[in-house]
Design a protein around this motif. Structure first.
Motif, PDB file in Angstrom:
ATOM      1  N   LEU A   3       0.875  -1.160   0.000  1.00 17.06           N
ATOM      2  CA  LEU A   3       0.000   0.000   0.000  1.00 17.06           C
ATOM      3  C   LEU A   3       0.914   1.211   0.000  1.00 17.06           C
ATOM      4  O   LEU A   3       1.959   1.208   0.660  1.00 17.06           O
ATOM      5  CB  LEU A   3      -0.899   0.016   1.232  1.00 17.06           C
ATOM      6  N   PHE A   4       0.526   2.248  -0.750  1.00 21.04           N
ATOM      7  CA  PHE A   4       1.381   3.416  -0.890  1.00 21.04           C
ATOM      8  C   PHE A   4       0.545   4.674  -0.703  1.00 21.04           C
ATOM      9  O   PHE A   4      -0.495   4.837  -1.334  1.00 21.04           O
ATOM     10  CB  PHE A   4       2.042   3.432  -2.276  1.00 21.04           C
ATOM     11  N   ILE A   5       1.007   5.541   0.177  1.00 26.22           N
ATOM     12  CA  ILE A   5       0.367   6.843   0.364  1.00 26.22           C
ATOM     13  C   ILE A   5       1.050   7.795  -0.606  1.00 26.22           C
ATOM     14  O   ILE A   5       2.208   8.173  -0.408  1.00 26.22           O
ATOM     15  CB  ILE A   5       0.494   7.326   1.817  1.00 26.22           C
ATOM     16  N   ALA A   6       0.322   8.161  -1.663  1.00 25.62           N
ATOM     17  CA  ALA A   6       0.908   8.988  -2.705  1.00 25.62           C
ATOM     18  C   ALA A   6       0.948  10.461  -2.313  1.00 25.62           C
ATOM     19  O   ALA A   6       1.912  11.156  -2.609  1.00 25.62           O
ATOM     20  CB  ALA A   6       0.137   8.811  -4.018  1.00 25.62           C
ATOM     21  N   ARG A   7      -0.086  10.924  -1.654  1.00 30.11           N
ATOM     22  CA  ARG A   7      -0.115  12.332  -1.255  1.00 30.11           C
ATOM     23  C   ARG A   7      -1.046  12.471  -0.064  1.00 30.11           C
ATOM     24  O   ARG A   7      -2.177  12.005  -0.089  1.00 30.11           O
ATOM     25  CB  ARG A   7      -0.606  13.198  -2.407  1.00 30.11           C
TER      26      ARG A   7
END
Length: 77
Positions: A3-7
């Motif tokens: 999971l990646f928090i882009a902004r």
């Protein structure tokens, strides 16, 4: 795979009220449930780095202007 928090931004007038902690903790909970790492990238000068570290993120890489951080599900949430 991850999971990646882009902004992620909280307007200054709403900072220091626990909003960011709550939202990031929910992302951590989702990563834990999915048994996947949670990753993000933050500007080196961003004070939110302390928040991420407090919530269990570790620095994994450094670029000229950013730090890459990761929370790894170690069975403790």
């Amino acid at each position: 795979e991850e999971l990646f928090i882009a902004r992620f931004e909280v307007l200054p007038e709403f900072q220091n009220r626990g909003i960011g902690s709550t939202i990031i903790q929910r992302a951590i909970d989702q990563a834990a449930a999915a048994q996947k790492p949670l990753r993000l990238q933050v500007f080196k000068i961003n004070p939110a780095r302390r928040l991420y570290a407090r919530l269990g993120f570790v620095e994994t890489a450094e670029k000229e202007t950013h730090i890459q951080m990761e929370w790894i599900n170690n069975g403790i949430t």
